[in-house]
Design a protein around this motif. Structure first.
Motif, short mmCIF file in Angstrom:
data_model
loop_
_atom_site.label_atom_id
_atom_site.label_comp_id
_atom_site.label_asym_id
_atom_site.label_seq_id
_atom_site.Cartn_x
_atom_site.Cartn_y
_atom_site.Cartn_z
N ILE A 12 -9.08 9.42 -5.84
CA ILE A 12 -8.64 9.12 -4.80
C ILE A 12 -6.87 9.75 -5.15
N SER A 13 -5.95 10.62 -4.45
CA SER A 13 -4.53 10.56 -4.80
C SER A 13 -3.84 9.07 -5.38
N PRO A 14 -2.72 9.23 -5.82
CA PRO A 14 -2.29 8.33 -6.39
C PRO A 14 -1.21 8.11 -4.88
N ALA A 15 -1.34 8.64 -4.45
CA ALA A 15 0.34 9.59 -3.22
C ALA A 15 -1.01 8.25 -1.97
N ASP A 16 -2.31 9.30 -1.68
CA ASP A 16 -3.11 8.64 -0.43
C ASP A 16 -3.62 7.21 -0.91
N GLU A 17 -3.51 7.03 -1.82
CA GLU A 17 -4.63 5.20 -2.31
C GLU A 17 -2.55 4.78 -1.83
N MET A 18 -1.58 4.52 -2.47
CA MET A 18 -0.33 4.22 -2.10
C MET A 18 -0.21 3.72 -0.76
N ALA A 19 -0.85 5.56 0.42
CA ALA A 19 -0.24 5.08 1.58
C ALA A 19 -1.60 3.67 2.35
N TYR A 25 -1.07 -3.61 4.41
CA TYR A 25 -0.06 -4.46 4.71
C TYR A 25 1.04 -4.38 5.48
N LEU A 26 0.76 -3.09 6.25
CA LEU A 26 2.00 -2.98 7.55
C LEU A 26 1.28 -3.75 8.42
N ILE A 27 -0.64 -3.81 8.60
CA ILE A 27 -1.06 -3.59 10.04
C ILE A 27 -1.34 -5.76 9.62
N ALA A 28 -1.81 -6.44 8.36
CA ALA A 28 -2.10 -7.67 8.32
C ALA A 28 -0.30 -8.22 8.59
N MET A 29 1.34 -7.66 8.28
CA MET A 29 2.32 -8.10 8.43
C MET A 29 2.31 -7.86 10.07
N THR A 30 2.08 -6.93 10.84
CA THR A 30 2.35 -7.32 12.03
C THR A 30 1.24 -8.23 12.68
N ILE A 31 0.32 -8.59 12.89
CA ILE A 31 -0.81 -9.55 13.10
C ILE A 31 0.14 -10.76 13.13
N ARG A 32 0.66 -11.39 11.48
CA ARG A 32 1.32 -12.21 11.09
C ARG A 32 2.64 -12.59 12.33
N THR A 33 3.34 -11.65 12.18
CA THR A 33 4.27 -11.84 13.50
C THR A 33 4.00 -12.15 15.26
N LEU A 34 3.18 -11.29 15.10
CA LEU A 34 2.68 -11.51 16.45
C LEU A 34 1.40 -13.36 16.66
#
Length: 89
Positions: A12-19, A25-34
């Motif tokens: 996988i391209s490094p950019a796709d892997e990082m995305a 991470y963003l999904i998990a932190m959104t759930i944490r905020t909720l």
């Protein structure tokens, strides 16, 4: 005759892997905020404790998921076959 190329072994391209890592991470932190917001809404009940526990442990889970490397080696083997080679048979 050359061997067919395995397309699943391409990394996988490094950019796709990082995305993908950032998205998880963003999904998990959104759930944490909720969970924090839910703990305030459901204060003085058993749900508050469950939501607070989720808010405390989700950062660990988020980091583990964000650092998980996506491996393509376990994918089923698909091959690209040279059409000219198929016609020779």
């Amino acid at each position: 005759m050359s061997e067919p190329v395995r397309i699943t072994s391409a990394p996988i391209s490094p950019a796709d892997e990082m995305a993908g890592r950032m998205r998880r991470y963003l999904i998990a932190m959104t759930i944490r905020t909720l969970c924090f917001i839910g703990a305030v809404v459901f204060r003085d009940s058993w749900a508050m404790w469950v939501l607070l526990a989720g808010a405390v442990f989700l950062p660990y889970v988020a980091v583990v998921l964000a650092n998980a490397v996506n491996r393509r080696d376990a994918a089923p083997l698909a091959t690209v076959v040279d059409p000219q080679r198929m016609l020779e048979r």
